[in-house]
Motif scaffolding. Structure first.
Motif, PDB file in Angstrom:
ATOM      1  N   LEU A  39       6.827 -28.555  -6.141  1.00  0.00           N
ATOM      2  CA  LEU A  39       6.888 -27.263  -5.458  1.00  0.00           C
ATOM      3  C   LEU A  39       8.159 -27.160  -4.621  1.00  0.00           C
ATOM      4  N   ILE A  40       8.520 -28.254  -3.974  1.00  0.00           N
ATOM      5  CA  ILE A  40       9.754 -28.282  -3.179  1.00  0.00           C
ATOM      6  C   ILE A  40      10.962 -28.036  -4.075  1.00  0.00           C
ATOM      7  N   ARG A  41      11.009 -28.721  -5.208  1.00  0.00           N
ATOM      8  CA  ARG A  41      12.112 -28.535  -6.153  1.00  0.00           C
ATOM      9  C   ARG A  41      12.159 -27.100  -6.665  1.00  0.00           C
ATOM     10  N   GLU A  42      10.994 -26.530  -6.923  1.00  0.00           N
ATOM     11  CA  GLU A  42      10.937 -25.159  -7.428  1.00  0.00           C
ATOM     12  C   GLU A  42      11.519 -24.177  -6.413  1.00  0.00           C
ATOM     13  N   GLN A  43      11.152 -24.345  -5.133  1.00  0.00           N
ATOM     14  CA  GLN A  43      11.659 -23.456  -4.090  1.00  0.00           C
ATOM     15  C   GLN A  43      13.170 -23.618  -3.909  1.00  0.00           C
ATOM     16  N   LEU A  44      13.634 -24.856  -3.948  1.00  0.00           N
ATOM     17  CA  LEU A  44      15.072 -25.093  -3.822  1.00  0.00           C
ATOM     18  C   LEU A  44      15.833 -24.546  -5.026  1.00  0.00           C
ATOM     19  N   ASN A  45      15.246 -24.663  -6.210  1.00  0.00           N
ATOM     20  CA  ASN A  45      15.908 -24.155  -7.417  1.00  0.00           C
ATOM     21  C   ASN A  45      16.066 -22.641  -7.376  1.00  0.00           C
ATOM     22  N   ILE A  46      15.096 -21.949  -6.777  1.00  0.00           N
ATOM     23  CA  ILE A  46      15.208 -20.495  -6.629  1.00  0.00           C
ATOM     24  C   ILE A  46      16.419 -20.155  -5.763  1.00  0.00           C
ATOM     25  N   LYS A  47      16.556 -20.884  -4.648  1.00  0.00           N
ATOM     26  CA  LYS A  47      17.701 -20.651  -3.763  1.00  0.00           C
ATOM     27  C   LYS A  47      19.010 -21.063  -4.432  1.00  0.00           C
ATOM     28  N   LEU A  48      18.968 -22.172  -5.165  1.00  0.00           N
ATOM     29  CA  LEU A  48      20.163 -22.627  -5.877  1.00  0.00           C
ATOM     30  C   LEU A  48      20.649 -21.581  -6.867  1.00  0.00           C
ATOM     31  N   ASP A  49      19.717 -20.953  -7.553  1.00  0.00           N
ATOM     32  CA  ASP A  49      20.070 -19.940  -8.542  1.00  0.00           C
ATOM     33  C   ASP A  49      20.729 -18.733  -7.878  1.00  0.00           C
ATOM     34  N   ILE A  50      20.206 -18.327  -6.720  1.00  0.00           N
ATOM     35  CA  ILE A  50      20.786 -17.194  -5.987  1.00  0.00           C
ATOM     36  C   ILE A  50      22.213 -17.514  -5.551  1.00  0.00           C
ATOM     37  N   VAL A  51      22.410 -18.721  -5.013  1.00  0.00           N
ATOM     38  CA  VAL A  51      23.738 -19.119  -4.540  1.00  0.00           C
ATOM     39  C   VAL A  51      24.718 -19.238  -5.704  1.00  0.00           C
ATOM     40  N   ALA A  52      24.282 -19.850  -6.801  1.00  0.00           N
ATOM     41  CA  ALA A  52      25.163 -20.029  -7.957  1.00  0.00           C
ATOM     42  C   ALA A  52      25.619 -18.687  -8.521  1.00  0.00           C
ATOM     43  N   LYS A  53      24.697 -17.728  -8.613  1.00  0.00           N
ATOM     44  CA  LYS A  53      25.057 -16.402  -9.125  1.00  0.00           C
ATOM     45  C   LYS A  53      25.988 -15.676  -8.164  1.00  0.00           C
ATOM     46  N   GLY A  54      25.758 -15.858  -6.855  1.00  0.00           N
ATOM     47  CA  GLY A  54      26.642 -15.246  -5.871  1.00  0.00           C
ATOM     48  C   GLY A  54      28.052 -15.797  -5.953  1.00  0.00           C
ATOM     49  N   MET A  55      28.179 -17.106  -6.128  1.00  0.00           N
ATOM     50  CA  MET A  55      29.497 -17.721  -6.261  1.00  0.00           C
ATOM     51  C   MET A  55      30.173 -17.304  -7.565  1.00  0.00           C
ATOM     52  N   MET A  56      29.374 -17.131  -8.608  1.00  0.00           N
ATOM     53  CA  MET A  56      29.927 -16.713  -9.896  1.00  0.00           C
ATOM     54  C   MET A  56      30.548 -15.324  -9.795  1.00  0.00           C
ATOM     55  N   ARG A  57      29.902 -14.444  -9.024  1.00  0.00           N
ATOM     56  CA  ARG A  57      30.458 -13.099  -8.838  1.00  0.00           C
ATOM     57  C   ARG A  57      31.784 -13.142  -8.080  1.00  0.00           C
ATOM     58  N   LEU A  58      31.994 -14.219  -7.324  1.00  0.00           N
ATOM     59  CA  LEU A  58      33.261 -14.396  -6.611  1.00  0.00           C
ATOM     60  C   LEU A  58      34.304 -15.114  -7.466  1.00  0.00           C
ATOM     61  N   GLY A  59      33.910 -15.488  -8.692  1.00  0.00           N
ATOM     62  CA  GLY A  59      34.821 -16.206  -9.573  1.00  0.00           C
ATOM     63  C   GLY A  59      34.893 -17.691  -9.289  1.00  0.00           C
ATOM     64  N   MET A  60      33.830 -18.238  -8.697  1.00  0.00           N
ATOM     65  CA  MET A  60      33.798 -19.653  -8.334  1.00  0.00           C
ATOM     66  C   MET A  60      32.675 -20.349  -9.097  1.00  0.00           C
ATOM     67  N   HIS A  61      32.906 -21.614  -9.417  1.00  0.00           N
ATOM     68  CA  HIS A  61      31.938 -22.393 -10.177  1.00  0.00           C
ATOM     69  C   HIS A  61      31.188 -23.348  -9.246  1.00  0.00           C
ATOM     70  N   THR A  62      29.937 -23.619  -9.575  1.00  0.00           N
ATOM     71  CA  THR A  62      29.120 -24.509  -8.747  1.00  0.00           C
ATOM     72  C   THR A  62      28.529 -25.627  -9.598  1.00  0.00           C
ATOM     73  N   THR A  63      28.343 -26.777  -8.957  1.00  0.00           N
ATOM     74  CA  THR A  63      27.698 -27.922  -9.589  1.00  0.00           C
ATOM     75  C   THR A  63      26.789 -28.586  -8.566  1.00  0.00           C
ATOM     76  N   GLN A  64      25.520 -28.739  -8.905  1.00  0.00           N
ATOM     77  CA  GLN A  64      24.606 -29.397  -7.977  1.00  0.00           C
ATOM     78  C   GLN A  64      24.861 -30.898  -7.973  1.00  0.00           C
ATOM     79  N   LEU A  65      24.895 -31.484  -6.784  1.00  0.00           N
ATOM     80  CA  LEU A  65      25.105 -32.917  -6.662  1.00  0.00           C
ATOM     81  C   LEU A  65      23.851 -33.672  -7.085  1.00  0.00           C
ATOM     82  N   SER A  66      24.053 -34.739  -7.837  1.00  0.00           N
ATOM     83  CA  SER A  66      22.947 -35.608  -8.218  1.00  0.00           C
ATOM     84  C   SER A  66      22.596 -36.509  -7.036  1.00  0.00           C
TER      85      SER A  66
END
Length: 212
Positions: free
Chosen positions: A142-169
């Motif tokens: 459940l924790i991962r699911e909630q974080l993934n929702i936020k990660l998706d929002i941030v990644a799409k926001g950065m993409m609209r700015l022309g920036m690429h994102t990579t989640q750290l392992s």
């Protein structure tokens, strides 16, 4: 009598920096707090036209309004260890047979050596740290699911700015903390994948023992 007293209780660095563990790319902190970390590519704002700069600012403002929770932005500057690069350059010079190429390599080698005697060669990395806090002990999925929702929002926001994102392992998160708290050691003796894996395994086993 000095008011500064040496603590008689030895505590590990991990306890001092309040890390409970790292699991599947999620940093676990005390108080049911969790963090996901993404690395973000840079954007050369100064080279854009005034109209493009205004558009970037508007897009960034829209992104911040869409997140709905706090974010932490981290800019990490690290000094690059040039010893290995210079060693490889010297090896190429030893094996080069063409005089013209040997001369070019020698001049380049001398230039780099003179450059690093008066200047530090730095690399800069940009991160966004995404928080999540649960009301109590909950299932990790459940924790991962909630974080993934936020990660998706941030990644799409950065993409609209022309920036690429990579989640750290998990291993990359451990290496990041290693560079924070042992910067000199990290420069001359980077953690190997094997050492990072051992640390990661120990943290996972510790977390699983608490869960039982």
């Amino acid at each position: 009598m000095s008011i500064l007293k040496k603590s008689k209780t030895k505590t590990s660095a991990r306890h001092q920096i309040a890390i409970e563990g790292v699991r599947d790319g999620v940093l676990m902190l005390p108080g049911n707090q969790y963090r996901a970390i993404i690395e973000v590519s840079s954007l050369n704002f100064e080279l854009r036209s005034e109209e493009e700069q205004d558009a970037i600012i508007d897009t960034y403002e829209s992104f911040l309004n869409s997140v709905g929770s706090s974010l932490q932005i981290l800019v990490r500057t690290r000094e690059i260890d040039m010893d290995k690069y210079l060693a490889d350059l010297s090896e190429r010079l030893d094996y080069e047979e063409e005089d013209i190429y040997r001369a070019q390599l020698k001049n380049y080698d001398e230039f780099i050596r003179s450059l690093i005697t008066t200047n530090k060669i730095l690399t800069r990395h940009f991160y966004i740290i995404i928080p999540y806090k649960s009301a109590g002990k909950v299932d990790f999925e459940l924790i991962r699911e909630q974080l993934n929702i936020k990660l998706d929002i941030v990644a799409k926001g950065m993409m609209r700015l022309g920036m690429h994102t990579t989640q750290l392992s998990s291993l990359e998160i451990l290496d990041l903390f290693y560079s924070f708290y042992s910067p000199t050691q990290a420069k001359i003796q980077p953690l190997t994948d094997q050492a990072l894996q051992l640390i990661h395994t120990a943290l996972v086993e510790r977390e699983e023992s608490y869960a039982r």
